[in-house]
Each structure stands twice: as C-alpha cells, then as structure tokens.
Design a protein around this motif. Structure first.
Motif, PDB file in Angstrom:
ATOM      1  N   ALA A 132      27.803  39.956   5.529  1.00 22.37           N
ATOM      2  CA  ALA A 132      28.263  41.231   6.075  1.00 22.37           C
ATOM      3  C   ALA A 132      28.071  42.356   5.069  1.00 22.37           C
ATOM      4  CB  ALA A 132      29.737  41.116   6.476  1.00 22.37           C
TER       5      ALA A 132
ATOM      6  N   LEU B 103      29.883  38.956  13.148  1.00 21.74           N
ATOM      7  CA  LEU B 103      28.878  37.930  12.880  1.00 21.74           C
ATOM      8  C   LEU B 103      29.305  36.574  13.424  1.00 21.74           C
ATOM      9  CD1 LEU B 103      27.953  38.832   9.177  1.00 21.74           C
ATOM     10  CD2 LEU B 103      26.482  39.135  11.174  1.00 21.74           C
TER      11      LEU B 103
ATOM     12  N   ILE C 201      32.906  43.380  10.127  1.00 22.67           N
ATOM     13  CA  ILE C 201      31.542  42.907  10.343  1.00 22.67           C
ATOM     14  C   ILE C 201      31.492  41.386  10.322  1.00 22.67           C
ATOM     15  CG2 ILE C 201      29.179  42.940   9.458  1.00 22.67           C
ATOM     16  CD1 ILE C 201      29.852  45.720   8.249  1.00 22.67           C
TER      17      ILE C 201
ATOM     18  N   SER D 135      29.633  34.166   5.244  1.00 20.15           N
ATOM     19  CA  SER D 135      29.649  35.191   6.288  1.00 20.15           C
ATOM     20  C   SER D 135      30.069  36.543   5.724  1.00 20.15           C
ATOM     21  CB  SER D 135      30.600  34.777   7.421  1.00 20.15           C
ATOM     22  OG  SER D 135      30.194  33.550   7.989  1.00 20.15           O
TER      23      SER D 135
ATOM     24  N   ILE E 281      23.615  32.495  11.124  1.00 18.59           N
ATOM     25  CA  ILE E 281      24.221  33.210  10.000  1.00 18.59           C
ATOM     26  C   ILE E 281      23.628  32.730   8.685  1.00 18.59           C
ATOM     27  CG2 ILE E 281      26.366  33.489   8.677  1.00 18.59           C
ATOM     28  CD1 ILE E 281      27.871  33.476  11.358  1.00 18.59           C
TER      29      ILE E 281
ATOM     30  N   TRP F 118      20.108  40.612  16.384  1.00 22.29           N
ATOM     31  CA  TRP F 118      19.677  39.621  15.398  1.00 22.29           C
ATOM     32  C   TRP F 118      19.872  38.185  15.856  1.00 22.29           C
ATOM     33  CZ3 TRP F 118      22.191  42.833  10.944  1.00 22.29           C
ATOM     34  CH2 TRP F 118      21.319  43.870  10.599  1.00 22.29           C
ATOM     35  N   ARG F 119      20.385  38.000  17.057  1.00 19.97           N
ATOM     36  CA  ARG F 119      20.362  36.658  17.628  1.00 19.97           C
ATOM     37  C   ARG F 119      18.925  36.214  17.862  1.00 19.97           C
ATOM     38  NH1 ARG F 119      24.515  35.968  22.570  1.00 19.97           N
ATOM     39  NH2 ARG F 119      23.673  33.838  22.356  1.00 19.97           N
TER      40      ARG F 119
ATOM     41  N   HIS G  88      23.273  45.855  16.337  1.00 24.29           N
ATOM     42  CA  HIS G  88      22.330  45.184  15.452  1.00 24.29           C
ATOM     43  C   HIS G  88      22.621  43.687  15.364  1.00 24.29           C
ATOM     44  CE1 HIS G  88      21.204  49.216  14.187  1.00 24.29           C
ATOM     45  NE2 HIS G  88      20.183  48.692  13.551  1.00 24.29           N
ATOM     46  N   VAL G  89      23.895  43.332  15.272  1.00 22.91           N
ATOM     47  CA  VAL G  89      24.256  41.918  15.173  1.00 22.91           C
ATOM     48  C   VAL G  89      23.804  41.168  16.426  1.00 22.91           C
ATOM     49  CG1 VAL G  89      26.185  40.292  15.041  1.00 22.91           C
ATOM     50  CG2 VAL G  89      26.189  42.349  13.613  1.00 22.91           C
TER      51      VAL G  89
END
Length: 236
Positions: A127, A151, A147, A123, A160, A38-39, A34-35
C-alpha cells in the motif's frame, strides 16, 4: 457585529471541512479504481518508483530505473518463501494487519528508544509503495491502513504478493524481483537458489544501503536466519 463575524467564520469553517472531506473521498475512490483495475492489469510504476526516479535524476538527468515485470510463476519459490519468512510469516492468515506483530514491534521500539522494528505486513508495505511517500506522518499511516483494506478486499493473496514482488525496491534504482536477480546475480528471478533468495530477502528493509555495502556482516547473519526459516514459510 461579533456575533455576525462568528456566524460567518462558522459557515466558512464548515464549508472548508466539507471540501476536505470531498477531496478525501474522491482521492480514495481514485485509489480504489486503480486497485480494482490491478486485478487484471499490472501497474507500470508506483509512487515510490516516481519518487526515487526524481531523486536519481537530480544527480543524473538521464537516469532510468531498472525494472521488469514477470508473472508470479516466473519467480522462484525460494524467493517467495524467503520474503514471507523475512517480512510477514502470517501473510496467508491475516486480513492485512498482523496485530500481534505490531505489538511486538512497538515493545522493541520502546525498549530500544528508537525505531528498530516496523511490524508492517506485505499488504501494508505494498500500500505504501503503490501510492504514498516515504514520510512518516499520522495522515500517511491512516491512508496506508485504508489502502491496505482495499487491497485485501479486492485482490487475493496471490495477486497482492505478485504485485509486491514486482514493485518493491531492491537497490539504488532497482525495483522488482527480476531486476534484482539480474543486478545482483546476473540471473533470472525464476532461477534463484535458496541462499540467493534469502540474501535478497535480507536486503528488503534497507536495499540501497545493502546495494552499496554487500559485505556487511549483518546482511550475512540475516541471510542465514532467513534461510533457516524458509522451510516453514507458506506461500500463495
């Protein structure tokens, strides 16, 4: 017989540990996926949003969250500076953890005998909001740290911060800068002035309380402090 029972127990114990380890790895790979996504793709909701929506729907089955994603350049720099000044002055300098800030928070909490400061970075807060519940447990703090590392490794500071500004809670059922600007000021996030931005930043640690108690003197004091610090805040 006892020796055989012990061997059987040991075998099952090792299998259980292996299964837990596998679940832990799969769960974190799911999060990492997922991370990475999400870019380029904006998250539509977070674990904390889901939790709050369930809470609201316990009282009103028709309840909905107020949330609207806006791009980073459509959010006032005043709000960006206010949030950094209030929540994480070293945001651009650290790798996700402000060790000095955590030490200061720990000393404050020990002195007061209760939790009065958190020391979490932007951050770390992101998370927690994205994936975790609000319960304070050692397991949750470990997962939050993992997490946070993901990130910081995958996303740049601007991304972020963009996600953070769009998903954090700002009132009872109010999430993200655009919904907050409309809820409190009937304005867009892009048009927030210095005092408005400082006041919204002051609400972040306890948004539902300040939503219901907007005249609280502590909110006014915090707003003034943040506004004085905004000029020194560096943003991505």
């Amino acid at each position: 017989m006892a020796e055989k029972t012990g061997r059987t127990f040991g075998w099952w114990f090792r299998r259980a540990l292996l299964a837990l380890l596998l679940l832990f790895v799969v769960w974190n790979l799911w999060i990492l996926g997922h991370v990475v996504l999400w870019r380029w793709v904006n998250p539509s909701e977070t674990a904390f949003m889901e939790y709050q929506l369930d809470r609201l729907r316990d009282e009103d089955p028709q309840a909905e969250l107020r949330h609207q994603w806006v791009p980073y350049d459509k959010i006032s720099n005043n709000l960006k500076r206010a949030i950094v000044a209030s929540e994480d002055a070293k945001f651009l300098l650290h790798d996700g953890f402000d060790w000095e800030g955590m030490q200061v928070a720990w000393e404050k909490n020990v002195k007061k005998g209760r939790i009065v400061a958190g020391g979490s970075t932007i951050s770390q807060q992101l998370a927690k909001n994205l994936f975790l519940s609000g319960r304070r447990t050692p397991w949750r703090k470990l997962e939050e740290a993992l997490i946070t590392v993901m990130l910081e490794a995958v996303l740049d500071k601007r991304r972020i911060f963009e996600i953070y500004l769009n998903v954090i809670e700002w009132g009872d059922g109010v999430f993200g800068a655009e919904a907050a600007a409309r809820h409190y000021y009937g304005a867009r996030a892009a048009s927030l002035g210095r005092n408005q931005a400082a006041r919204l930043a002051a609400m972040v640690p306890n948004p539902r309380y300040y939503d219901a108690h907007r005249g609280d003197r502590r909110l006014a004091r915090k707003t003034a402090i943040i506004q004085r610090r905004m000029g020194y805040a560096d943003i991505p």
